[in-house]
Write a protein that holds these residues in place. Structure first.
Motif, short mmCIF file in Angstrom:
data_model
loop_
_atom_site.label_atom_id
_atom_site.label_comp_id
_atom_site.label_asym_id
_atom_site.label_seq_id
_atom_site.Cartn_x
_atom_site.Cartn_y
_atom_site.Cartn_z
N PHE A 36 0.83 -1.20 0.00
CA PHE A 36 0.00 0.00 0.00
C PHE A 36 0.87 1.25 0.00
CE2 PHE A 36 0.75 -0.69 4.49
CZ PHE A 36 0.75 0.57 5.09
N ILE A 37 0.22 2.37 -0.27
CA ILE A 37 0.89 3.66 -0.38
C ILE A 37 0.63 4.50 0.86
CG2 ILE A 37 1.00 5.84 -1.70
CD1 ILE A 37 2.05 3.46 -3.28
N PHE A 38 1.67 5.18 1.32
CA PHE A 38 1.55 6.17 2.39
C PHE A 38 2.16 7.46 1.85
CE2 PHE A 38 2.44 8.40 6.27
CZ PHE A 38 1.53 7.92 7.20
N ILE A 65 -2.97 5.64 2.13
CA ILE A 65 -3.16 6.38 3.37
C ILE A 65 -2.52 7.75 3.17
CG2 ILE A 65 -2.69 6.50 5.85
CD1 ILE A 65 -4.56 4.23 5.07
N PHE A 66 -3.33 8.80 3.31
CA PHE A 66 -2.82 10.17 3.16
C PHE A 66 -2.69 10.82 4.52
CE2 PHE A 66 -3.46 14.76 2.80
CZ PHE A 66 -2.42 15.07 1.94
N GLU A 67 -1.53 11.43 4.77
CA GLU A 67 -1.29 12.12 6.04
C GLU A 67 -1.30 13.63 5.81
OE1 GLU A 67 1.24 10.53 9.19
OE2 GLU A 67 2.50 12.30 8.95
N MET A 126 -8.95 8.46 -1.14
CA MET A 126 -8.01 7.82 -0.24
C MET A 126 -8.72 6.76 0.61
SD MET A 126 -5.24 9.58 -0.98
CE MET A 126 -5.85 9.95 -2.64
N ALA A 127 -8.01 5.68 0.91
CA ALA A 127 -8.60 4.66 1.80
C ALA A 127 -8.73 5.19 3.22
CB ALA A 127 -7.73 3.40 1.78
N GLY A 128 -7.77 6.01 3.63
CA GLY A 128 -7.78 6.59 4.97
C GLY A 128 -6.98 7.86 5.02
N LYS A 163 -7.81 -1.75 9.05
CA LYS A 163 -9.28 -1.69 9.04
C LYS A 163 -9.81 -0.93 7.83
CE LYS A 163 -9.22 -1.45 14.11
NZ LYS A 163 -9.53 -0.58 15.27
N VAL A 164 -9.02 0.02 7.31
CA VAL A 164 -9.54 0.87 6.24
C VAL A 164 -9.03 0.50 4.86
CG1 VAL A 164 -9.93 2.82 7.79
CG2 VAL A 164 -7.73 2.65 6.58
N LEU A 165 -7.91 -0.20 4.78
CA LEU A 165 -7.34 -0.55 3.47
C LEU A 165 -8.15 -1.65 2.78
CD1 LEU A 165 -3.54 -0.41 4.29
CD2 LEU A 165 -4.75 1.08 2.69
#
Length: 380
Positions: free
Chosen positions: A106-108, A126-128, A147-149, A378-380
């Motif tokens: 996955f991508i962060f 996941i975007f921060e 975004m997934a989360g 939980k979100v991916l």
């Protein structure tokens, strides 16, 4: 060909003297400590820092770094150069990822444009968010929904993300920044550190670590020095242009010592050499009042030194008056009063420092990575 379980996209000059670079590499290190195979993608840009990433930041070499070619015109063409760099980085990141994305990785990212482009062939992103956007809100709304989360560095931003961009709260995690306990050795005595750092042995030292631009409040602290000639005010950090202006304004004052930029791995020695640590954030900007999650606060807490901090909602998300002495923001006299209160009450100083030190254990980079990964599943 290596298989990566997490690919971190960061459109940032790495290494950098700025805090965001340290945050990026510490999270990569912490994710890798969790057993993930981590690849950090950054742009290939001109950099005055020639030291390699791992030695510059003093981190373990437990993840890989790949530099993506870009049109490096950020410092030359103004906004046009900024967008050229952003676009070329995002496009070439996408091309690179075509051969790297699998069902198990996955991508962060902190880069919204890259995240948006990548989302057209994977939604496992996941975007921060660190700075809340002030423009292009329609684009942000569209991108964030892909975004997934989403991770916000504090609760205030998390609430705004949900309300303004109409994102379900279950997709948002409020997670403050952190610190590395390994940077805070316990076997150093204050006098030994002061000799090593060429700091006065027989004076009370009030110290600020961080950047010197407006909302950080360093100027407010420096103005307080006028009231307390018997106290040495030490300033660690700042980029070259800000340092020049700060030295011009305050450098001639006898009880102000401006030591300039230090490697992040060396800053804890200055914190441990001080008597009082100051976090003087201004209340004049929304970012400072509500939006920030200052990395320096967690390092201050880990130092076992009493802290004087501006009484702001962003600070109170992390600490209360049980751990720090909270004072009126933007008021040099309030900082003066706080310093005198701590000098005159050693019991209070020791109590605040000890409680902040204990609380700091909640905010290590490792625990931050653990919580993010548990939530991400939980979100991916």
């Amino acid at each position: 060909m290596a298989h990566y379980s997490l690919i971190y996209i960061a459109n940032a000059r790495i290494p950098t003297e700025k805090a965001h670079g340290f945050q990026i590499v510490k999270m990569c290190e912490a994710f890798a400590d969790n057993g993930l195979k981590v690849l950090l993608l950054v742009p290939k840009r001109k950099n005055p820092i020639k030291e390699e990433v791992f030695s510059y930041f003093g981190i373990k070499k437990n993840f890989d770094v790949k530099r993506i070619p870009v049109i490096d015109t950020v410092g030359f063409l103004g906004p046009v150069g900024y967008w050229l760099e952003n676009l070329t980085f995002s496009l070439l990141v996408n091309l690179f990822l075509l051969s790297k994305m699998t069902k198990s990785n996955f991508i962060f990212t902190r880069d919204i444009l890259s995240g948006f482009m990548v989302s057209f062939f994977t939604r496992k992103i996941i975007f921060e968010m660190h700075d809340f956007p002030r423009s292009y809100l329609f684009f942000w709304k569209s991108a964030l929904k892909r975004m997934a989360g989403i991770i916000s560095t504090n609760r205030w931003k998390a609430d705004r993300i949900s309300k303004i961009f109409i994102i379900d709260k279950s997709k948002i995690l409020a997670m403050p920044n952190g610190f590395d306990p390994r940077l805070f050795p316990v076997n150093f005595k204050k006098d030994e550190l002061r000799r090593k750092l060429d700091l006065p042995l027989d004076k009370v030292i009030a110290l600020y670590s961080g950047h010197l631009y407006g909302w950080k409040g360093a100027q407010i602290m420096a103005s307080a020095a006028t009231f307390l000639p018997e106290v040495i005010f030490v300033f660690v950090g700042g980029t070259a242009p800000d340092l020049a202006l700060f030295r011009k304004k305050f450098g001639s004052q006898n009880n102000i010592l401006i030591v300039g930029h230090k490697l992040i791995k060396d800053v804890p020695f200055y914190l441990l050499a001080a008597d009082i640590l100051i976090l003087p954030n201004s209340a004049k900007t929304e970012e400072s009042t509500y939006g920030t999650s200052p990395i320096k606060l967690f390092s201050y807490m880990a130092s076992n030194r009493p802290i004087i901090a501006s009484d702001l909602p962003s600070i109170r998300e992390i600490v209360s008056d049980k751990e720090v002495l909270l004072v009126r923001p933007d008021d040099p006299a309030a900082i003066k009063e706080g310093i005198l209160k701590l000098i005159g009450n050693p019991g209070l100083s020791e109590s605040l420092a000890a409680k902040a030190k204990i609380k700091s254990a909640e905010f290590t980079w490792q625990k931050r990575a653990d919580r993010i990964l548990n939530w991400s599943r939980k979100v991916l």
